[in-house]
Scaffold this active site. Structure first.
Site, PDB file in Angstrom:
ATOM      1  N   SER A 122     -11.588  -0.229  38.480  1.00  0.00           N
ATOM      2  CA  SER A 122     -11.864  -0.399  39.905  1.00  0.00           C
ATOM      3  C   SER A 122     -11.471  -1.778  40.408  1.00  0.00           C
ATOM      4  O   SER A 122     -10.318  -2.172  40.346  1.00  0.00           O
ATOM      5  CB  SER A 122     -13.347  -0.091  40.160  1.00  0.00           C
TER       6      SER A 122
ATOM      7  N   ASP B  89      -9.448  -1.011  47.059  1.00  0.00           N
ATOM      8  CA  ASP B  89      -9.617  -1.733  45.805  1.00  0.00           C
ATOM      9  C   ASP B  89      -8.680  -1.132  44.754  1.00  0.00           C
ATOM     10  O   ASP B  89      -7.852  -0.272  45.067  1.00  0.00           O
ATOM     11  CB  ASP B  89     -11.073  -1.703  45.344  1.00  0.00           C
TER      12      ASP B  89
ATOM     13  N   ASP C 296      -8.747   1.016  42.311  1.00  0.00           N
ATOM     14  CA  ASP C 296      -8.625   2.462  42.101  1.00  0.00           C
ATOM     15  C   ASP C 296      -8.755   3.240  43.399  1.00  0.00           C
ATOM     16  O   ASP C 296      -8.821   4.462  43.396  1.00  0.00           O
ATOM     17  CB  ASP C 296      -9.617   2.960  41.064  1.00  0.00           C
TER      18      ASP C 296
ATOM     19  N   ASP D 243     -11.071   3.745  45.655  1.00  0.00           N
ATOM     20  CA  ASP D 243     -12.228   4.529  46.095  1.00  0.00           C
ATOM     21  C   ASP D 243     -13.062   3.761  47.118  1.00  0.00           C
ATOM     22  O   ASP D 243     -14.067   4.255  47.608  1.00  0.00           O
ATOM     23  CB  ASP D 243     -13.093   4.987  44.919  1.00  0.00           C
TER      24      ASP D 243
END
Length: 449
Positions: A100, A241, A243, A245
Site C-alpha cells: 500500500s 496511494d 496500491d 485503494d
C-alpha cells in the site's frame, strides 16, 4: 514467529520479514483453506510496482500450484481491481502483493475470497495456524494433480477499466484534471479510464522503476499535485496511494480535500439522489468532529468503528450503510464494490462536483474541520500494545485528556501495519495541541522504541 496477519494482510520488509519461503507457505495454506469446495481452484494474483513483487509472486504461485491450484496472473493492478476481477473471472480467490502506502522495501500479501471480500479473522487464523504449526497440506502431490499457470482470456486492465467507467453517469469530456499515481499500481489504469471518458488529463507519478513507489508522490505526498493543479488550472487533483485503494484530492486552489471531506461530499450527493438508503454513513474513531457535525446537518447518522477498512466494511454489511471510510481516503462505496477503491472514489468525487454546480473549494469550505494533529511514535512491534502498562505514560495521557476536555480529544492507537503508535489530538489551538502531541509521541518513542 509471531502473528502473521495484521489489519491488512501479511506485511514486512521483503526478503527479510516477508520472505519467499513465507510467501510459498502462504500460497499453499491459503489455497488449501480458500478452495476446499473446488478440486481445481483458480486463484488470481495481482501486484503493485515494487521490485520485490516478482520474487513474491513466483513464490506465492509455486505454493498454490503445489497444492493443485491454478494461478491466473493479472499483472500490475490496484488492490480493488482484484476484488472486482475475482468475481468477474469467477475465481475461487484472489491475492494482492502490495504494501500500500509503505516505502518500496516493504511488501505484503493480502487475500480476497471468491466474493471479492477481504478475509475475516477466522479464515486468517486458520491459514496462520497451518503455517505456524508447519502442517503439510498437500502431502506432495505429483503428476497431473499439480496446478498450472493460466492466461486471462482478455485484458484484465480493460475489464477493470470498463467497470470503473460504468460507475458514473455524468459527462466529463474536457474536464481538466491532474492525476497522481504514486508510481504505483494505478499508473496505467487511472489514466486509461479518464482519457477514455474524455477528460483533459495531466498525469504525474506514472513512471515506476520498482523503487520509487510512494516516494514523493501519491496520497501521502500531495505537494507536487497541489502545485500542478494550480499550474494547469485544473478543476481537481486526484492522488492515489501505492496500491490505489485510497484517494486524497486537491481543489482548484491547490488545497487538500481529505477523506473526511470526500465522504461528506459524496454522501451528500448520494442522499440528494436518493441513493443513500437509510442515511447511515460509516467512519472510524479518527474521523474529525467536524465530519460528525456535517453529517448531522444533512440528516445522516454515523456509525463509528475501529481504525481499519475491514472494520468499516464489517459495520457497513451489518447496518446497510452504502458509504463509509477513513480520513486517510480509504472509502468504500458498497453499492459499487466490496472494498476501498481510489479510482472509483475519484470518479464519484468528480461526479459530485459536476452535479453540484459548485467549485470543489466551495464544497470543501462548506465542511468545517476542527484542527487535528497526528504524530507517529516509533515503537518496536512487540511494544505496540504495552504502553498503557507504564505509569509515566498513563499519567501523561491523563494530563493531556484533561487539558483538551470539552474542546477536543486525544486518541492513541498502535498501527496495524508499521512499528508505530499514532498520537492524534484535536482542539482549537493548533500550536498547543501540536506541542502536546509531540511531547507524548517523543515519550512513547523514548520508552518503547
Amino acid at each position: 514467529m509471531g502473528r502473521l496477519f495484521g489489519t491488512d494482510g501479511v506485511r514486512g520488509i521483503a526478503n527479510s520479514e516477508l520472505t519467499p519461503e513465507l510467501a510459498f507457505k502462504l500460497g499453499k495454506a491459503g489455497a488449501h483453506v480458500l478452495s476446499r469446495d473446488s478440486s481445481r481452484p483458480v486463484i488470481l494474483i495481482g501486484k503493485d510496482t515494487r521490485l520485490s513483487g516478482d520474487m513474491l509472486e513466483d513464490a506465492l504461485s509455486a505454493g498454490i500450484l503445489a497444492v493443485g491450484g491454478n494461478v491466473l496472473k493479472v499483472g500490475v493492478l490496484p488492490t480493488p481491481a482484484l476484488a472486482y476481477l475475482v468475481r468477474a473471472y469467477q475465481a475461487d480467490a484472489g491475492v494482492v502483493i502490495s504494501a500500500s502506502h509503505n516505502p518500496f522495501e516493504y511488501n505484503g500479501i493480502k487475500f480476497f475470497n471468491g466474493e471479492g471480500f477481504k478475509l475475516d479473522d477466522r479464515i486468517e487464523d486458520e491459514i496462520e495456524d497451518i503455517i505456524l504449526r508447519d502442517i503439510d497440506v498437500n502431502s506432495h502431490i505429483t503428476g497431473d494433480l499439480l496446478g498450472r499457470s493460466l492466461e486471462a482470456d482478455d485484458d484484465a486492465i480493460s475489464k477493470y477499466a470498463e467497470f470503473l467507467k460504468s460507475t458514473i453517469d455524468v459527462d466529463i469530456k474536457g474536464v481538466r484534471l491532474v492525476l497522481d499515481c504514486a508510481n504505483g499500481a494505478a499508473y496505467q489504469v487511472a489514466e486509461k479510464v479518464y482519457r477514455e471518458l474524455g477528460a483533459d488529463v495531466t498525469v504525474i507519478g506514472n513512471r515506476p522503476d520498482g523503487m520509487n513507489i510512494n516516494d514523493g508522490y501519491g496520497s501521502t505526498h500531495p505537494e507536487r499535485l497541489q502545485k500542478e493543479v494550480v499550474k494547469q488550472g485544473a478543476l481537481l487533483g486526484l492522488a492515489y496511494d501505492g496500491d490505489a485503494d485510497r484517494l486524497i484530492a486537491v481543489d482548484e486552489k491547490g488545497r487538500i480535500i481529505d477523506g473526511d471531506k470526500l465522504i461528506c461530499i459524496c454522501a451528500e450527493m448520494m442522499k440528494d439522489a436518493g441513493a443513500l438508503g437509510d442515511g447511515i454513513v460509516t467512519a472510524t474513531v479518527m474521523s474529525n468532529l467536524g465530519f460528525h457535525k456535517h453529517m448531522e446537518s444533512i440528516g445522516c447518522s454515523v456509525e463509528v468503528t475501529s481504525v481499519g477498512d475491514r472494520y468499516v466494511l464489517e459495520s457497513m454489511l451489518k447496518t446497510g450503510s452504502l458509504i463509509g471510510g477513513e480520513q486517510s481516503g480509504h472509502i468504500i462505496f458498497l453499492n459499487h464494490t466490496t472494498t476501498g477503491d481510489g479510482i472509483l472514489s475519484s470518479l464519484q468525487l468528480v461526479q459530485a462536483v459536476l452535479r453540484s454546480g459548485k467549485k470543489p473549494s466551495e464544497l470543501s469550505d462548506g465542511i468545517e474541520i476542527f484542527p487535528q494533529v497526528l504524530r507517529n511514535a516509533k515503537v518496536k512491534n512487540e511494544n505496540k500494545s504495552r504502553f498503557m502498562e507504564d505509569d509515566e505514560i498513563k499519567a501523561a495521557i491523563d494530563a493531556v485528556e484533561k487539558d483538551v476536555a470539552g474542546s477536543g480529544r486525544l486518541l492513541i492507537r498502535p498501527s496495524g501495519t508499521e512499528p508505530l503508535v499514532r498520537v492524534m489530538l484535536e482542539g482549537q489551538d493548533v500550536e498547543h495541541i501540536t506541542e502536546l502531541a509531540e511531547k507524548l509521541a517523543d515519550m512513547l518513542s523514548r520508552k518503547f522504541g
